[in-house]
Design a protein around this motif. Structure first.
Motif, PDB file in Angstrom:
ATOM      1  N   ARG A 108      -6.207  -3.164   7.242  1.00  6.02           N
ATOM      2  CA  ARG A 108      -5.981  -1.742   6.948  1.00  6.02           C
ATOM      3  C   ARG A 108      -6.010  -0.925   8.231  1.00  6.02           C
ATOM      4  O   ARG A 108      -5.252   0.016   8.409  1.00  6.02           O
ATOM      5  CB  ARG A 108      -7.043  -1.225   5.981  1.00  6.02           C
ATOM      6  CG  ARG A 108      -6.729  -1.610   4.564  1.00  6.02           C
ATOM      7  CD  ARG A 108      -7.558  -0.814   3.609  1.00  6.02           C
ATOM      8  NE  ARG A 108      -7.833  -1.622   2.441  1.00  6.02           N
ATOM      9  CZ  ARG A 108      -8.583  -1.254   1.440  1.00  6.02           C
ATOM     10  NH1 ARG A 108      -9.155  -0.069   1.444  1.00  6.02           N
ATOM     11  NH2 ARG A 108      -8.788  -2.042   0.412  1.00  6.02           N
ATOM     12  N   ARG A 122      -2.811  -1.409   9.978  1.00  4.48           N
ATOM     13  CA  ARG A 122      -1.743  -0.587   9.395  1.00  4.48           C
ATOM     14  C   ARG A 122      -1.896   0.862   9.841  1.00  4.48           C
ATOM     15  O   ARG A 122      -0.932   1.540  10.157  1.00  4.48           O
ATOM     16  CB  ARG A 122      -1.801  -0.645   7.861  1.00  4.48           C
ATOM     17  CG  ARG A 122      -1.322  -1.949   7.274  1.00  4.48           C
ATOM     18  CD  ARG A 122      -0.903  -1.777   5.814  1.00  4.48           C
ATOM     19  NE  ARG A 122      -2.019  -1.466   4.949  1.00  4.48           N
ATOM     20  CZ  ARG A 122      -2.764  -2.363   4.327  1.00  4.48           C
ATOM     21  NH1 ARG A 122      -2.498  -3.641   4.493  1.00  4.48           N
ATOM     22  NH2 ARG A 122      -3.752  -2.007   3.546  1.00  4.48           N
ATOM     23  N   LEU A 123      -3.157   1.319   9.826  1.00  4.50           N
ATOM     24  CA  LEU A 123      -3.428   2.719  10.188  1.00  4.50           C
ATOM     25  C   LEU A 123      -2.969   3.014  11.613  1.00  4.50           C
ATOM     26  O   LEU A 123      -2.413   4.076  11.900  1.00  4.50           O
ATOM     27  CB  LEU A 123      -4.934   2.980  10.046  1.00  4.50           C
ATOM     28  CG  LEU A 123      -5.442   4.400  10.230  1.00  4.50           C
ATOM     29  CD1 LEU A 123      -4.898   5.295   9.133  1.00  4.50           C
ATOM     30  CD2 LEU A 123      -6.964   4.436  10.192  1.00  4.50           C
ATOM     31  N   LEU A 170      -8.204   9.778   8.565  1.00  8.05           N
ATOM     32  CA  LEU A 170      -8.556   8.366   8.342  1.00  8.05           C
ATOM     33  C   LEU A 170      -8.690   7.628   9.672  1.00  8.05           C
ATOM     34  O   LEU A 170      -9.469   6.683   9.804  1.00  8.05           O
ATOM     35  CB  LEU A 170      -7.504   7.678   7.466  1.00  8.05           C
ATOM     36  CG  LEU A 170      -7.478   8.090   5.987  1.00  8.05           C
ATOM     37  CD1 LEU A 170      -6.282   7.464   5.278  1.00  8.05           C
ATOM     38  CD2 LEU A 170      -8.766   7.689   5.289  1.00  8.05           C
ATOM     39  N   THR A 183      -1.255   4.261  -2.230  1.00  4.62           N
ATOM     40  CA  THR A 183      -0.717   4.897  -1.016  1.00  4.62           C
ATOM     41  C   THR A 183      -1.812   5.050   0.037  1.00  4.62           C
ATOM     42  O   THR A 183      -1.600   4.753   1.219  1.00  4.62           O
ATOM     43  CB  THR A 183      -0.124   6.282  -1.360  1.00  4.62           C
ATOM     44  OG1 THR A 183       0.864   6.107  -2.374  1.00  4.62           O
ATOM     45  CG2 THR A 183       0.492   6.942  -0.152  1.00  4.62           C
ATOM     46  N   LEU A 184      -2.982   5.507  -0.423  1.00  3.03           N
ATOM     47  CA  LEU A 184      -4.098   5.663   0.525  1.00  3.03           C
ATOM     48  C   LEU A 184      -4.448   4.322   1.173  1.00  3.03           C
ATOM     49  O   LEU A 184      -4.669   4.240   2.387  1.00  3.03           O
ATOM     50  CB  LEU A 184      -5.323   6.226  -0.195  1.00  3.03           C
ATOM     51  CG  LEU A 184      -5.326   7.739  -0.424  1.00  3.03           C
ATOM     52  CD1 LEU A 184      -6.430   8.141  -1.395  1.00  3.03           C
ATOM     53  CD2 LEU A 184      -5.504   8.494   0.902  1.00  3.03           C
ATOM     54  N   LYS A 185      -4.488   3.275   0.352  1.00  2.60           N
ATOM     55  CA  LYS A 185      -4.802   1.949   0.907  1.00  2.60           C
ATOM     56  C   LYS A 185      -3.722   1.516   1.887  1.00  2.60           C
ATOM     57  O   LYS A 185      -4.015   0.936   2.936  1.00  2.60           O
ATOM     58  CB  LYS A 185      -4.908   0.920  -0.223  1.00  2.60           C
ATOM     59  CG  LYS A 185      -6.191   1.006  -1.013  1.00  2.60           C
ATOM     60  CD  LYS A 185      -6.248  -0.139  -1.989  1.00  2.60           C
ATOM     61  CE  LYS A 185      -7.601  -0.251  -2.646  1.00  2.60           C
ATOM     62  NZ  LYS A 185      -7.676  -1.412  -3.529  1.00  2.60           N
ATOM     63  N   LEU A 186      -2.480   1.790   1.513  1.00  2.79           N
ATOM     64  CA  LEU A 186      -1.370   1.369   2.356  1.00  2.79           C
ATOM     65  C   LEU A 186      -1.408   2.058   3.719  1.00  2.79           C
ATOM     66  O   LEU A 186      -1.133   1.439   4.751  1.00  2.79           O
ATOM     67  CB  LEU A 186      -0.048   1.686   1.641  1.00  2.79           C
ATOM     68  CG  LEU A 186       1.187   1.057   2.254  1.00  2.79           C
ATOM     69  CD1 LEU A 186       1.110  -0.451   2.166  1.00  2.79           C
ATOM     70  CD2 LEU A 186       2.448   1.539   1.557  1.00  2.79           C
ATOM     71  N   ILE A 187      -1.764   3.342   3.713  1.00  2.00           N
ATOM     72  CA  ILE A 187      -1.771   4.042   5.009  1.00  2.00           C
ATOM     73  C   ILE A 187      -3.081   3.804   5.760  1.00  2.00           C
ATOM     74  O   ILE A 187      -3.296   4.387   6.816  1.00  2.00           O
ATOM     75  CB  ILE A 187      -1.472   5.554   4.863  1.00  2.00           C
ATOM     76  CG1 ILE A 187      -2.568   6.280   4.087  1.00  2.00           C
ATOM     77  CG2 ILE A 187      -0.107   5.778   4.246  1.00  2.00           C
ATOM     78  CD1 ILE A 187      -2.391   7.786   4.051  1.00  2.00           C
ATOM     79  N   GLY A 188      -3.930   2.963   5.208  1.00  7.14           N
ATOM     80  CA  GLY A 188      -5.082   2.518   5.985  1.00  7.14           C
ATOM     81  C   GLY A 188      -6.433   3.044   5.554  1.00  7.14           C
ATOM     82  O   GLY A 188      -7.421   2.868   6.275  1.00  7.14           O
ATOM     83  N   ALA A 189      -6.503   3.700   4.374  1.00  7.27           N
ATOM     84  CA  ALA A 189      -7.803   4.228   3.938  1.00  7.27           C
ATOM     85  C   ALA A 189      -8.756   3.077   3.634  1.00  7.27           C
ATOM     86  O   ALA A 189      -8.382   2.139   2.924  1.00  7.27           O
ATOM     87  CB  ALA A 189      -7.618   5.092   2.700  1.00  7.27           C
ATOM     88  N   PRO A 190      -9.980   3.139   4.152  1.00  8.41           N
ATOM     89  CA  PRO A 190     -10.937   2.072   3.845  1.00  8.41           C
ATOM     90  C   PRO A 190     -11.452   2.206   2.406  1.00  8.41           C
ATOM     91  O   PRO A 190     -11.316   3.270   1.788  1.00  8.41           O
ATOM     92  CB  PRO A 190     -12.067   2.314   4.848  1.00  8.41           C
ATOM     93  CG  PRO A 190     -11.974   3.751   5.196  1.00  8.41           C
ATOM     94  CD  PRO A 190     -10.550   4.161   5.048  1.00  8.41           C
ATOM     95  N   ASP A 191     -12.073   1.137   1.916  1.00 13.88           N
ATOM     96  CA  ASP A 191     -12.588   1.149   0.537  1.00 13.88           C
ATOM     97  C   ASP A 191     -13.579   2.286   0.308  1.00 13.88           C
ATOM     98  O   ASP A 191     -13.622   2.853  -0.774  1.00 13.88           O
ATOM     99  CB  ASP A 191     -13.272  -0.196   0.218  1.00 13.88           C
ATOM    100  CG  ASP A 191     -12.244  -1.279  -0.075  1.00 13.88           C
ATOM    101  OD1 ASP A 191     -11.076  -0.933  -0.308  1.00 13.88           O
ATOM    102  OD2 ASP A 191     -12.615  -2.463  -0.040  1.00 13.88           O
ATOM    103  N   PRO A 221      -2.129  -2.374  -2.420  1.00 12.34           N
ATOM    104  CA  PRO A 221      -1.378  -1.364  -1.656  1.00 12.34           C
ATOM    105  C   PRO A 221       0.123  -1.463  -1.917  1.00 12.34           C
ATOM    106  O   PRO A 221       0.839  -0.467  -1.861  1.00 12.34           O
ATOM    107  CB  PRO A 221      -1.692  -1.695  -0.197  1.00 12.34           C
ATOM    108  CG  PRO A 221      -2.841  -2.616  -0.218  1.00 12.34           C
ATOM    109  CD  PRO A 221      -2.925  -3.243  -1.553  1.00 12.34           C
TER     110      PRO A 221
END
Lengths: 234, 377
Positions: free
Chosen positions: A89, A92-93, A121, B292-300, B371
Motif C-alpha cells: 500500500r 502504491r501511495l 495519507l 478506493t482508499l485502499k487502492l490509493i494507499g490508505a492503511p488499515d 482494492p
C-alpha cells in the motif's frame, strides 16, 4: 504520437503470468506478458472483454499477485516469483497514481479534500495538503470548483479532480482504467491532453486500459491483449 | 482530515435519523434502570417516612408490606412500655379504589395516630390532621387538591395536607387518614353484613385492630434488643427498620427487579445487534470508497478509524439524545423514574463497549474489501 524513448523504463514486466483456479477450473488470465513503459510515455492497453487488461493493470498496480514472472517498478524489483515488498500500500501511495473509469471520488469530500486525502495519507498535515491540492486543481484547470462536492461536478470536472488526486504524491507511474469511457469526445480529448501534459512535464509513465477508439491516436504505444497474451504492439 | 466526520456531515439527515432510532432504544434501556430505582425508592419511601426503628407485626408474618398482619389495637401501649422505647404508634395499610370526578383512582391508605410514629414525615402543602375524623393528607400524585373532598369507603374526607413523592411499592399514591378512620375503612363490616352477623347471634365485630406498631428507640439503645423483647410475646413478631427495608427490596420488589434487569440486558443486546447491522449497512454502502482508499494507499488503521469513529459518534449521540429525552419526559411516566448519575455513566460506558463490539462486523467487512473493487465499472 511518438515520444522519444529515454531513461530506464518505469514499468518493466517479464514473463508475467496470472491464473485463477486450478485443474479443470483453471483460467489463465495472463500468459508470459512482458512490457516496458518509459518515462514520458502514454501507453494504451487494448483488448476484448476478458482478455486480461484489468488483471494486468491490477498486477502492475500491486493489487493482485502474479502467479509467476518478474516485475520492476520505478527501478525497484517488486516481484520475482513472490512479492519482494511487504508494504504494497505504501508502494502504491508513493509510486503509483490511479485514475478510474467513474472517477471514484469520495462523495463526502469536496474537490480539494479529495485531492488532499492522498497527501495526508502520505504524511502531510491537512493545511499543507489542502494548499498543494488547490495548486493541483489549478494546474488541471478545475481550481474554480475546489469547494464543490463530486455530486455537483460534471463528468469532465470530476475526472480532472480524480487525475489531480492521482498526481498528488507525484507518482512516476499512473495507471488509468478506461479514463475516458464516461466522457464525450471533447472531454475525452481534454483528459488525454492532461495525461500527456503530466507524462511530459513530470516524466511519468502512463498505462491506460481503454476501449475508446476516439483516443487511440493519443497513445505513444498500444499493447493488444488477447486471451491473456500480448498479441502485438503498435 | 477526519473522514468519519466528513462522511457524517455529508449524510447528516440519515445519521441523525439513525441516532434518533438508537436514542429511543437507549432511552428505553435508561428508563428501565430508572423505573427499577423508582420502584425501590417508592417502596422505601413509605417504609422510611415514619422514621421508625422497630416494626412490630403479627407473629409468623413479615408484614405489613410483604404479608398480611393483624394485631390487637392495644399492642401499641404494650410496646410503648418496653425498655428503650421512646414512642410507639399504630398503623394500618390498605389499598383502596374510589371514583373522583368520574375517574377511577387507586390509593394506598395509611392509618396513623396523629402525634405518634406512622404519619407523613413532612408536608409539601397544607397542614397536619387537626381532627380525629374525616381529614386526609394525600400525595400530590393522587391528583387531589387541598380542600377537595374525596369519598373513601362510605365516608367523605377533606384533603387538608399534601405530601410529595409518597407512593406504595405498587405505585399507588398514599393517602393518610387517622387511625380510627382507617380502621373503620378496613375492618368495619358493611351494614347488611353486620345485620346478618347480629341475626345469627355473633358478637359485633370490633375494629380495634392494626396492621403494625412502629416504635422509636432512645439514642444508644439497640433496635435489635427492643425487637427481641417484643418477640417474647408469642402473638407478635418484630423486626428492625433495616430488616423491614431488606424485606421490601429483596422480597417484595425482587421479582420486578429481576424482570427489569433482564429486560435492560435484552435491550442492550438488541442495541448491539441494531448498531452492528447499522454499521454493517453503512460499511456496505461505502465498499467502493473503502476500496478506493485502499487502492490509493490508505492503511488499515485509516479504514478501521473511519468505521470505529462513526460507531462511537453514533453511540454517543444516540445515548445523549436518549438520556436527554428520558430526562425531559421522566416526570410524565406513571411510575417514578429515578436516574442516578452513575447509571448514566454505566450505560454510557456500556454503549461505548457495545459500539466497539458492534463495529467489529463492519471492520471485518471493510478489511476484506479488495482494492481491485475500485477498478472497473
Amino acid at each position: 504520437m511518438d515520444t522519444p524513448i529515454s531513461g530506464t523504463p518505469l514499468v518493466r514486466l517479464r514473463t508475467i503470468s496470472k491464473h485463477f483456479g486450478e485443474g479443470d477450473s483453471r483460467v489463465d488470465a495472463l500468459v508470459d506478458v512482458g512490457i516496458e513503459v518509459h518515462p514520458g510515455q502514454v501507453v494504451g492497453l487494448l483488448g476484448p472483454s476478458g482478455s486480461g487488461k484489468t488483471t494486468l493493470l491490477n498486477v502492475v498496480g500491486c493489487i493482485q499477485e502474479p502467479s509467476a514472472g518478474w516485475m520492476e517498478l520505478d527501478g525497484d524489483v517488486v516481484y520475482d516469483g513472490r512479492w519482494l515488498r511487504s508494504d504494497l500500500r505504501r508502494l502504491r501511495l508513493e509510486k503509483i497514481g490511479f485514475i478510474f473509469q467513474f472517477h471514484n471520488l469520495l462523495p463526502f469530500l469536496d474537490a480539494t479534500e479529495n485531492v488532499a486525502v492522498a497527501l495526508t495519507l502520505a504524511g502531510l498535515d491537512t493545511a499543507e495538503a489542502k494548499s498543494r491540492a488547490v495548486e493541483l486543481l489549478e494546474y488541471l484547470e478545475v481550481g474554480h470548483r475546489r469547494n464543490a462536492f463530486p455530486a455537483v461536478l460534471s463528468g469532465g470536472e470530476a475526472q480532472r479532480v480524480a487525475i489531480a488526486r492521482a498526481l498528488a504524491n507525484r507518482p512516476r507511474i499512473i495507471l488509468a482504467d478506461e479514463p475516458t469511457a464516461a466522457l464525450d469526445s471533447q472531454r475525452a480529448a481534454i483528459v488525454m491532453d492532461l495525461l500527456r501534459k503530466v507524462a511530459t512535464e513530470q516524466r511519468a509513465a502512463i498505462l491506460a486500459v481503454t476501449h475508446d477508439e476516439k483516443i487511440f491516436d493519443r497513445f505513444d504505444r498500444i499493447f493488444h491483449l488477447r486471451d491473456g497474451r500480448l498479441d502485438d504492439q503498435t | 482530515m477526519n473522514l468519519a466526520l466528513r462522511d457524517i456531515r455529508h449524510k447528516l439527515g440519515r445519521f441523525l435519523l439513525t441516532c434518533l432510532g438508537l436514542s429511543l432504544l437507549l432511552g428505553t434501556a435508561l428508563s428501565m434502570i430508572g423505573i427499577y430505582h423508582g420502584l425501590v425508592e417508592d417502596a422505601l419511601t413509605l417504609v422510611r417516612a415514619p422514621g421508625a426503628d422497630v416494626w412490630v407485626v403479627e407473629s409468623g408474618t413479615r408484614g405489613p408490606f410483604a404479608e398480611s398482619s393483624r394485631i390487637p389495637g392495644d399492642t401499641r401501649e404494650a410496646i410503648a412500655r418496653l425498655q428503650g422505647v421512646t414512642e410507639a404508634g399504630s398503623v394500618t395499610y390498605q389499598s383502596i379504589e374510589t371514583e373522583q370526578r368520574g375517574v377511577k383512582l387507586r390509593f394506598y391508605v395509611v392509618g396513623y395516630e396523629p402525634g405518634r410514629p406512622g404519619g407523613p414525615d413532612r408536608l409539601a402543602a397544607g397542614r397536619p390532621s387537626g381532627r380525629s375524623h374525616y381529614e386526609a393528607i394525600a400525595d400530590v400524585r393522587s391528583g387531589l387538591a387541598l380542600d377537595e373532598r374525596v369519598t373513601l369507603g362510605r365516608r367523605a374526607f377533606t384533603v387538608v395536607g399534601l405530601t410529595d413523592g409518597q407512593v406504595s411499592s405498587g405505585g399507588d399514591p398514599v393517602v393518610y387518614l387517622t387511625l380510627l378512620d382507617s380502621q373503620e375503612l378496613q375492618f368495619e363490616q358493611a351494614p347488611p353484613a353486620a345485620r346478618r352477623e347480629l341475626a345469627r347471634g355473633a358478637a359485633p365485630a370490633g375494629t380495634d385492630t392494626v396492621n403494625a406498631v412502629l416504635a422509636r428507640v432512645a439514642p444508644g439503645v439497640a433496635a435489635d434488643s427492643v425487637a427481641e423483647s417484643a418477640r417474647r410475646w408469642k402473638h407478635l413478631s418484630a423486626m428492625t427498620q433495616a430488616g423491614q427495608e431488606e424485606i421490601l427490596t429483596e422480597s417484595v420488589v425482587e421479582r420486578a427487579r429481576k424482570q427489569i434487569g433482564l429486560f435492560t440486558a435484552i435491550l442492550l443486546v438488541v442495541s448491539t445487534v441494531v448498531i452492528s447491522l447499522i454499521l454493517y449497512t453503512m460499511t456496505m454502502d461505502k465498499i467502493r470508497e473503502i476500496a478506493t482508499l485502499k487502492l490509493i494507499g490508505a492503511p488499515d488503521r485509516t479504514i478501521i478509524g473511519l468505521i470505529l469513529q462513526q460507531a462511537l459518534a453514533m453511540g454517543i449521540a444516540g445515548f445523549a439524545f436518549g438520556a436527554g429525552l428520558i430526562l425531559a419526559v421522566k416526570d410524565y411516566f406513571p411510575r417514578r423514574v429515578v436516574l442516578h448519575p452513575e447509571d448514566g455513566l454505566m450505560l454510557g460506558a456500556a454503549v461505548i463497549v457495545v459500539c466497539v463490539l458492534a463495529s467489529g462486523l463492519g471492520v471485518r467487512l471493510a478489511l476484506k474489501v479488495e482494492p481491485a473493487k475500485a477498478l472497473g465499472g
